[in-house]
Design an enzyme around this catalytic site. Structure first.
Site, PDB file in Angstrom:
ATOM      1  N   CYS A  45       0.843  -1.202   0.000  1.00 41.45           N
ATOM      2  CA  CYS A  45       0.000   0.000   0.000  1.00 41.45           C
ATOM      3  C   CYS A  45       0.875   1.248   0.000  1.00 41.45           C
ATOM      4  O   CYS A  45       0.623   2.198  -0.734  1.00 41.45           O
ATOM      5  CB  CYS A  45      -0.884   0.048   1.230  1.00 41.45           C
ATOM      6  SG  CYS A  45      -1.838  -1.421   1.498  1.00 41.45           S
ATOM      7  N   ASP A  72     -24.804   7.478  24.378  1.00 42.54           N
ATOM      8  CA  ASP A  72     -24.174   6.518  25.282  1.00 42.54           C
ATOM      9  C   ASP A  72     -22.960   7.106  25.991  1.00 42.54           C
ATOM     10  O   ASP A  72     -22.451   6.504  26.929  1.00 42.54           O
ATOM     11  CB  ASP A  72     -23.684   5.284  24.504  1.00 42.54           C
ATOM     12  CG  ASP A  72     -24.825   4.571  23.820  1.00 42.54           C
ATOM     13  OD1 ASP A  72     -25.845   4.378  24.486  1.00 42.54           O
ATOM     14  OD2 ASP A  72     -24.684   4.228  22.640  1.00 42.54           O
ATOM     15  N   ASP A  91     -25.685  -1.355  24.474  1.00 41.77           N
ATOM     16  CA  ASP A  91     -26.598  -0.471  23.776  1.00 41.77           C
ATOM     17  C   ASP A  91     -27.171  -1.281  22.612  1.00 41.77           C
ATOM     18  O   ASP A  91     -26.617  -2.308  22.235  1.00 41.77           O
ATOM     19  CB  ASP A  91     -25.798   0.737  23.274  1.00 41.77           C
ATOM     20  CG  ASP A  91     -26.604   1.587  22.333  1.00 41.77           C
ATOM     21  OD1 ASP A  91     -27.745   1.891  22.673  1.00 41.77           O
ATOM     22  OD2 ASP A  91     -26.085   1.942  21.261  1.00 41.77           O
TER      23      ASP A  91
END
Lengths: 779, 54
Positions: A100, A677, A501
């Site tokens: 990369c 949250d 959650d």
């Protein structure tokens, strides 16, 4: 990590045809690419003559798929280095292997005006220098984005995470200490072995050792002395106090022995101890630094710019003043508190309230920062500066909680609090004993006292815990669990209750097509239209049928639907059908066919039920706490196998529930992704957020889960517990060693040779024990 | 024992040269990207920057 990636690529290539660019599986008959973005990227790479990239890369399948990013203005971040020469720093996400780095650098160097392009694989930072206008920055960023990497300007948070001045100082100190230790050994070994060495030669050797040892101890020990001093000023005895005192006392005693030409000097022990301590410290930092960088990178990608009406280019959020009118594009996140000025807006407030269905707002209603625009672009008037808005208030709350957590005493520090005074008392008593009772001159009485001090020096302790932390956080990092806080592992190990959650944590957080009474042909026809839109439901439809070809001439009525000739896809009214109140749906009508309805739902993560079972198997209570409607929460809880659930919880209620549990003596692990949250995450004993969550939630968490799954977190609890056990073993082992070695030192039998052996062998034993933790993980 | 007069300074001088090299490498940023340096060696520059096909 690279090994895993390579395996995944190879597997994908064998089982299904893989996309020629990103390596993700492609449905049979759909050609060589999974999407138009990949096709463009592949041609770009080929055009540059950089095909070698595909042979050499090692990354997870699908990681390199180009995605359309909200527009950002990179030119504003370009810095003029010299007249006519500009520099830009970018975070490049997805930069995972050497190939990369090579691809990005080569692609940029092929531009004629680029002078220098250098990507840093460790920090994912790309430094780019070019001749000419700052405006070229946007073209370069777009080029990297087209290759499939996500780019963002290098934020101050990234800079903090990667500009590691302290780490560099430690490395420098380690180099000096290692040099000193090796060269002192060079003159010390002859003294140990020197049976027929004359008095004068020995004196010369002592002076040489002092000449090397004293500057080394003074210079290389600075990072430790500074930390010890900080601890003392805060009224705490930490490990560094013991180490600093041990090293300095040994050096002083050795100098006195040099002056009076005693049998031995102990400079070798002092310098070797320093080198060991610094190495442990450096390892500890390196392990956490990687995780911190990854988190900073996630945050940088979310750091946004805002379209202010009347401004020529997007403006960074923090520079927008109250009263400014901003334009929020479809699919964009609202980053500031505002009042709606358009007629109507449809916002996904999952991140702020936890509701899974988008909510409709009308003119004049106030919008809280954090919602995502699901409908047509709208304009709004900003009511608060970013630093004073609701997000910043959350940020302050998080900071307070972090300070409270910073006071959590790490295991090693708790041990040091008992250990350090005891070790010092033993050394003092030895000195007084030999001086008063034994009748030795004070210089000679110093020798056994300092020998006791250096042998009790908590070498084992200081390396015992970092070694365990390094191995464990490294293993977790490879599984996509980023542990960013120093004491997070210890707190995770002691957690006994999980609060989850719903939206985005237990569920995917994005709509998925439900089965219904439509045919595959209906779906394909609708997906052809959907390809033209960035609306989340259209994208969800497309995900269900990715091979649909693009249709020509689709017209989009923002917030309403898509039309192609007579065919229409969108809201009920748009398709000429009676209104439909049931959940998220898209309607599709076309001549000659009955109308069909596509229904969507935010579905459970694949491993949600398995993760819940794993938490329970680890002895943790599991609880679901959501801001969504109770009936939805109840259904999800039943599906995931959670008995204890509560719906319609406001952010304050969530935080209150955590406090309630804490008051009962529970140690709560909170997992959540939304702005709503954040307060609960900050209040919990230990907290985790998925990487797909909001930046506020990630900033409030100790642990960030990359790769979208909860199961790694359940495994992390197990690993953290095992790490705690091994750390405790290591500490016990270090104590045991001392119980054997200290009497020898007190009796005055210890020589520098014995001290060196004890020190080295106990450190090796402790490190070996820590490495056991990884043995099971790598296989 | 006269040989010590030569051997010890020589040993120390060699050690100091090594230390100086380490400090130079540290200062010139060669420890900034250890992962990248390990990977870079595998790529030969068969498309040298400025002459590469556009």
């Amino acid at each position: 990590m690279s090994l895993l990636g390579r395996a995944a690529v190879a597997e994908a290539a064998q089982s299904a045809p893989a996309c020629a660019h990103c390596g993700a599986p492609v449905p049979p008959g759909a050609g060589r690419f999974c999407c138009t973005g990949c096709e463009g990227a592949h041609h770009l790479v080929q055009g540059l003559g950089l095909d070698a990239f595909y042979r050499k890369r090692a990354m997870a399948a699908g990681a390199l798929r180009p995605v359309e990013a909200p527009p950002a203005d990179f030119a504003a971040h370009a810095v003029e280095e010299k007249p006519g020469l500009h520099r830009l720093e970018l975070v490049v996400s997805g930069l995972t292997c050497g190939a990369c780095v090579w691809l990005v650098e080569q692609a940029l160097m092929a531009e004629p005006d680029v002078r220098r392009a250098r990507a840093n694989l460790s920090t994912r930072r790309l430094t780019l220098v070019w001749e000419g206008e700052p405006a070229r920055a946007n073209a370069f960023a777009a080029l990297v984005a087209r290759l499939g990497f996500r780019v963002a300007p290098f934020s101050p948070a990234c800079l903090r995470a990667s500009e590691d001045a302290e780490g560099r100082e430690l490395l420098r100190a380690l180099g000096i200490a290692a040099f000193g230790a090796m060269n002192v050994m060079l003159v010390s070994v002859p003294v140990w072995a020197g049976i027929d060495m004359g008095e004068q030669t020995r004196h010369l050797m002592h002076w040489l050792a002092a000449l090397i040892g004293m500057p080394t101890v003074l210079v290389a020990g600075l990072p430790l002395y500074r930390s010890a001093w900080r601890g003392l000023r805060a009224g705490r005895l930490n490990m560094d106090c013991a180490v600093s005192l041990g090293v300095l006392a040994t050096t002083a005693m050795s100098f006195s022995e040099t002056l009076r030409n005693g049998d031995y000097t102990w400079f070798d022990g002092a310098t070797a101890l320093l080198a060991l301590m610094l190495a442990g410290r450096l390892l500890d930092r390196a392990a956490r630094r990687r995780a911190r960088q990854s988190v900073a990178e996630l945050l940088a990608l979310q750091e946004g710019q805002v379209q202010v009406l009347g401004a020529p280019a997007p403006v960074p959020v923090e520079r927008v003043a109250p009263g400014a009118r901003i334009l929020v594009a479809a699919g964009e996140r609202l980053r500031l508190d505002a009042v709606l000025e358009s007629e109507e807006a449809l916002l996904d407030t999952a991140a702020t309230t936890g509701e899974s269905l988008p909510r409709r707002f009308s003119r004049g209603e106030s919008l809280a920062a954090g919602g995502v625009n699901m409908g047509a672009p709208f304009t709004a008037r900003v009511t608060a500066r970013a630093a004073e808005g609701s997000l910043a208030a959350m940020g302050r709350l998080i900071e307070r909680a972090e300070q409270a957590r910073g006071r959590f005493p790490a295991l090693a520090d708790r041990a040091a609090r008992l250990y350090v005074p005891a070790a010092h008392a033993i050394a003092l008593l030895t000195f007084l004993g030999w001086w008063w009772l034994g009748g030795l001159p004070w210089q000679a009485a110093l020798v056994p006292a300092v020998a006791a001090l250096i042998i009790t020096c908590p070498c084992g302790l200081a390396i015992a815990v970092p070694a365990v932390q390094v191995v464990t956080s490294g293993a977790l990092f490879r599984r996509g669990v980023l542990v960013a806080s120093a004491t997070a592992l210890e707190r995770l190990a002691s957690a006994d209750h999980v609060v989850l959650d719903k939206t985005g944590t237990l569920t995917e957080g994005r709509p998925r097509l439900l089965p219904g009474d439509w045919s595959g042909e209906d779906l394909r026809a609708a997906a052809r239209l959907a390809r033209a839109s960035r609306h989340p439901l259209a994208q969800a439809l497309l995900r269900a049928c990715p091979e649909a070809p693009a249709a020509e001439g689709v017209a989009e009525t923002p917030g309403q639907g898509l039309a192609l000739g007579e065919a229409r896809l969108g809201a009920a009214a748009f398709c000429g059908l009676p209104p439909d109140p049931r959940g998220m749906s898209l309607h599709f009508t076309r001549p000659g066919h009955p109308p069909v309805t596509f229904r969507f739902e935010d579905s459970l993560r694949e491993d949600a039920a398995a993760a819940v079972a794993a938490f329970r198997a680890a002895g943790l209570g599991v609880e679901l706490l959501s801001g969504d409607a109770p009936e939805v929460v109840g259904r999800v809880a039943a599906e995931a196998g959670i008995a204890l659930w509560e719906g319609g919880a406001s952010p304050a209620r969530k935080a209150a529930r955590i406090a309630e549990l804490a008051a009962e003596g529970r140690r709560v692990l909170m997992v959540g992704d939304g702005v709503n949250d954040a307060a609960a995450l900050a209040a919990a004993h230990v907290s985790a957020a998925p990487a797909s969550g909001t930046d506020v939630a990630q900033a409030a968490s100790d642990i960030v889960l990359q790769g979208g799954g909860l199961l790694p977190l359940a495994e992390a609890v197990e690993r953290a517990r095992r790490a705690q056990r091994v750390a405790a073993q290591n500490i016990a082992f270090a104590f045991l060693y001392n119980i054997v070695a200290v009497p020898v030192a007190i009796a005055g039998f210890a020589t520098p040779l014995i001290a060196a052996l004890v020190m080295a062998s106990s450190s090796l034993a402790v490190i070996g024990n820590a490495l056991r933790l990884d043995a099971g993980g790598r296989r | 024992m006269d040989i010590l007069v030569w051997l010890i300074p020589a040993a120390l001088a060699l050690g100091l040269i090594g230390l100086a090299a380490f400090l130079y490498a540290l200062r010139s940023g060669q420890f900034e990207d250890l992962d990248g340096a390990a990977a870079r060696i595998l790529f030969d520059d068969d498309t040298p920057g400025k002459k590469g096909p556009r």
